[in-house]
Design a protein around this motif. Structure first.
Motif, short mmCIF file in Angstrom:
data_model
loop_
_atom_site.label_atom_id
_atom_site.label_comp_id
_atom_site.label_asym_id
_atom_site.label_seq_id
_atom_site.Cartn_x
_atom_site.Cartn_y
_atom_site.Cartn_z
N LEU A 32 27.96 49.95 45.20
CA LEU A 32 28.53 48.86 45.98
C LEU A 32 29.58 49.36 46.97
O LEU A 32 29.65 48.89 48.12
CB LEU A 32 29.14 47.81 45.06
N ALA A 33 30.39 50.32 46.53
CA ALA A 33 31.41 50.88 47.43
C ALA A 33 30.79 51.60 48.60
O ALA A 33 31.25 51.50 49.74
CB ALA A 33 32.33 51.80 46.64
N ASP A 34 29.71 52.34 48.34
CA ASP A 34 29.02 53.05 49.43
C ASP A 34 28.35 52.08 50.39
O ASP A 34 28.35 52.29 51.60
CB ASP A 34 27.95 54.00 48.85
N GLY A 35 27.79 51.00 49.86
CA GLY A 35 27.00 50.11 50.70
C GLY A 35 27.75 48.97 51.34
O GLY A 35 27.40 48.52 52.44
N PHE A 36 28.81 48.48 50.66
CA PHE A 36 29.47 47.27 51.15
C PHE A 36 30.98 47.40 51.30
O PHE A 36 31.66 46.41 51.55
CB PHE A 36 29.15 46.09 50.21
N PRO A 56 34.83 49.47 49.84
CA PRO A 56 35.49 49.76 48.56
C PRO A 56 35.81 48.55 47.71
O PRO A 56 35.78 48.62 46.48
CB PRO A 56 36.78 50.48 49.00
N SER A 57 36.07 47.40 48.32
CA SER A 57 36.43 46.21 47.54
C SER A 57 35.25 45.63 46.78
O SER A 57 35.44 44.92 45.78
CB SER A 57 37.03 45.14 48.45
N ALA A 58 34.03 45.91 47.24
CA ALA A 58 32.85 45.33 46.59
C ALA A 58 32.71 45.81 45.15
O ALA A 58 32.19 45.08 44.29
CB ALA A 58 31.60 45.67 47.39
N GLY A 59 33.16 47.02 44.87
CA GLY A 59 33.03 47.55 43.51
C GLY A 59 33.82 46.76 42.48
O GLY A 59 33.50 46.80 41.28
N PHE A 60 34.84 46.02 42.92
CA PHE A 60 35.65 45.24 41.99
C PHE A 60 34.91 44.03 41.43
O PHE A 60 35.42 43.34 40.53
CB PHE A 60 36.94 44.78 42.67
N LEU A 61 33.71 43.74 41.95
CA LEU A 61 32.92 42.65 41.38
C LEU A 61 32.32 43.04 40.03
O LEU A 61 31.95 42.17 39.23
CB LEU A 61 31.79 42.26 42.35
N ILE A 62 32.22 44.33 39.77
CA ILE A 62 31.57 44.80 38.54
C ILE A 62 32.36 44.42 37.29
O ILE A 62 31.76 43.96 36.31
CB ILE A 62 31.35 46.32 38.61
N PRO A 63 33.69 44.57 37.24
CA PRO A 63 34.40 44.10 36.04
C PRO A 63 34.19 42.63 35.74
O PRO A 63 34.06 42.23 34.58
CB PRO A 63 35.87 44.41 36.38
N LEU A 64 34.13 41.80 36.79
CA LEU A 64 33.90 40.37 36.58
C LEU A 64 32.51 40.13 36.01
O LEU A 64 32.34 39.35 35.06
CB LEU A 64 34.07 39.63 37.91
N ALA A 65 31.50 40.80 36.57
CA ALA A 65 30.14 40.61 36.08
C ALA A 65 30.00 41.08 34.64
O ALA A 65 29.38 40.40 33.80
CB ALA A 65 29.16 41.35 36.99
N GLY A 66 30.58 42.25 34.32
CA GLY A 66 30.46 42.80 32.98
C GLY A 66 31.12 41.94 31.92
O GLY A 66 30.54 41.64 30.87
N THR A 67 32.35 41.50 32.18
CA THR A 67 33.04 40.68 31.19
C THR A 67 32.43 39.28 31.11
O THR A 67 32.42 38.68 30.03
CB THR A 67 34.54 40.57 31.53
N GLY A 68 31.90 38.79 32.22
CA GLY A 68 31.27 37.48 32.20
C GLY A 68 30.05 37.45 31.30
O GLY A 68 29.87 36.53 30.49
N LEU A 69 29.19 38.46 31.42
CA LEU A 69 28.00 38.53 30.57
C LEU A 69 28.38 38.72 29.10
O LEU A 69 27.77 38.12 28.21
CB LEU A 69 27.11 39.69 31.04
N ALA A 70 29.39 39.56 28.86
CA ALA A 70 29.82 39.78 27.48
C ALA A 70 30.42 38.52 26.88
O ALA A 70 30.24 38.23 25.69
CB ALA A 70 30.83 40.93 27.42
N LEU A 71 31.12 37.74 27.70
CA LEU A 71 31.72 36.50 27.21
C LEU A 71 30.65 35.51 26.77
O LEU A 71 30.79 34.83 25.74
CB LEU A 71 32.60 35.88 28.30
N VAL A 72 29.57 35.41 27.54
CA VAL A 72 28.47 34.52 27.16
C VAL A 72 27.91 34.94 25.80
O VAL A 72 27.64 34.09 24.92
CB VAL A 72 27.37 34.55 28.24
N THR A 73 27.72 36.25 25.60
CA THR A 73 27.21 36.75 24.32
C THR A 73 28.17 36.44 23.19
O THR A 73 27.76 36.02 22.10
CB THR A 73 26.99 38.28 24.42
#
Length: 452
Positions: free
Chosen positions: A399-403, A405-422
């Protein structure tokens, strides 16, 4: 003057204070604790230096954060897959028997990876070298936790004589882990920026050998190996069933839920490491990377200290279901921060929200898993963090390469969001099933309940 009582864990306690929750001072007076804590702390540093060291070296030699994140992820996945096997071997043959060859193999693998990167070897060679580098990472943290459990866990079949210091020990170990993540990345970044891009990994290998051998030499405090079948004791029907059949600690349903939770926590670590590196590189101030990550880790450490000092009245299951949504919310605004002070403040907030989830997860292991399989269980959780960190590092790098440096910060949100659902969906599996009339409410806290 009131007399004092010498307890099984080597500490003393006065009758007046017996009703109070033990603190860190009493824990550190446990007989023999310092003999494994000091070398254990030294041997822990490489764990926090490995990922960021690989990212900094490979990005320097290839010019790509995506490539650097992918190589780092390969090491992380390898560690995640092999760590539980290392824990199982340590439970069976003893920690020293696993550590002695392990530290030498790891140092050799890191040396090979460093040499290949500096020689501009083909990308496939870097990936190949990253596999043994990750697979051989010594699992010092789980081994220290297993030593605490062996000293404080009690000897009765249901663990009712376990010392209340076990809860304090779980918090202390999480604080130590977070302190490691304050020092390790900052040290690796400073070495790579100030001396040579390979200096971080070289130091990581040296600390692994020195710290690992010193820790392995402390044989008096290591848990007794369980070479035979399963242990006779356990906490809950699922744990007992798993023990009696000789299956992995992962066969306990609660451990699988915690592994998913820790995957999300690993996503925070991996996403923050790569994204902060890309962010500071984009600003032309790479030296700020270690500072920002240190602020993030410092928040984690401070919250860990507080968690260990609080006398909790709520169950660990309730605490985890409260802490994890807060962690997910804290990661949400990271991607929108474009100024260093704001990003530092948000990183501190995220760090403050991680420690309660980590400490509670490790505390739950004590009530879900029998003593003979705890090293393996702890390594499953450590491996889950590494796996989440690896996947997040890869995704954040892309994400940092393509969009940007700030785009990479979406990954912590996605990871914890999926884990929270579980976590929410499977929360019932974190309550130990009772094989009698006693059910666990965390380490050292048990209450009588009725069983249908």
């Amino acid at each position: 003057m009131a007399s004092t009582v010498t307890k099984r864990d080597g500490t003393t306690q006065s009758p007046q204070s017996s009703g109070k929750r033990p603190g860190y001072g009493q824990l550190l007076r446990t007989r023999g604790a310092w003999t494994f804590l000091v070398p254990g702390f030294l041997a822990r540093q490489p764990f926090a230096m490995l990922t960021i060291g690989i990212v900094l070296l490979v990005e320097h030699t290839t010019g790509s954060f995506g490539t650097a994140g992918a190589v780092s992820a390969t090491a992380g996945v390898s560690m995640a897959l092999c760590a539980p096997q290392s824990g199982k071997l340590a439970d069976r043959f003893g920690q020293a028997a696993v550590l002695l060859p392990g530290v030498l193999i790891h140092a050799s693998a890191i040396s090979l990876l460093t040499a290949l990167a500096l020689l501009d070897a083909p990308l496939w060679a870097l990936f190949a070298a990253a596999v043994p580098a990750g697979a051989s990472v010594p699992q010092i943290g789980p081994m220290v936790r297993a030593r605490w459990a062996a000293k404080l866990g009690g000897s009765s079949p249901d663990g009712r004589d376990a010392s209340p210091l076990m809860t304090t020990a779980a918090a202390f170990e999480s604080v130590t882990d977070e302190f490691t993540f304050v020092i390790g990345p900052v040290l690796a970044t400073a070495l790579c920026a100030g001396i040579h891009p390979a200096a971080g990994l070289i130091t990581e290998a040296a600390l692994t050998v020195v710290g690992g051998l010193l820790f392995a030499a402390q044989r008096a405090t290591q848990p007794q190996p369980h070479r035979g079948g399963a242990a006779r004791a356990g906490s809950g029907a699922d744990a007992v069933a798993a023990a009696e059949s000789g299956r992995s600690a992962l066969s306990v349903p609660g451990v699988r839920v915690l592994a998913a939770v820790f995957l999300g926590i690993g996503a925070v670590f991996g996403g923050m490491q790569v994204s902060l590196t890309a962010f500071t590189e984009d600003l032309g101030q790479p030296g700020l990377n270690g500072v920002l990550y240190g602020i993030f880790a410092a928040g984690n450490m401070l919250a860990g200290v507080a968690c260990g000092a609080i006398q909790w009245r709520r169950s660990p299951q309730w605490r985890l279901l409260t802490a994890y949504p807060l962690l997910t919310l804290a990661t949400a605004p990271l991607w929108a921060a474009h100024a260093v002070p704001l990003l530092g403040a948000l990183g501190l907030l995220v760090g403050l929200c991680i420690a309660p989830a980590l400490i509670t997860g490790y505390t739950l292991v004590e009530s879900l898993v029998p003593a003979h399989a705890r090293t393996e269980a702890f390594t499953w959780l450590t491996g889950a963090v590494a796996l989440g960190q690896a996947a997040a590092a890869t995704a954040a790098g892309q994400l940092a390469d393509g969009f940007g440096p700030s785009a990479g910060f979406l990954i912590p949100l996605a990871g914890t969001g999926l884990a929270l659902v579980t976590l929410v969906a499977l929360r019932g599996r974190l309550v130990p099933a009772s094989s009698g009339r006693v059910a666990a409410r965390g380490v050292g806290h048990r209450v009588t309940v009725s069983v249908d």
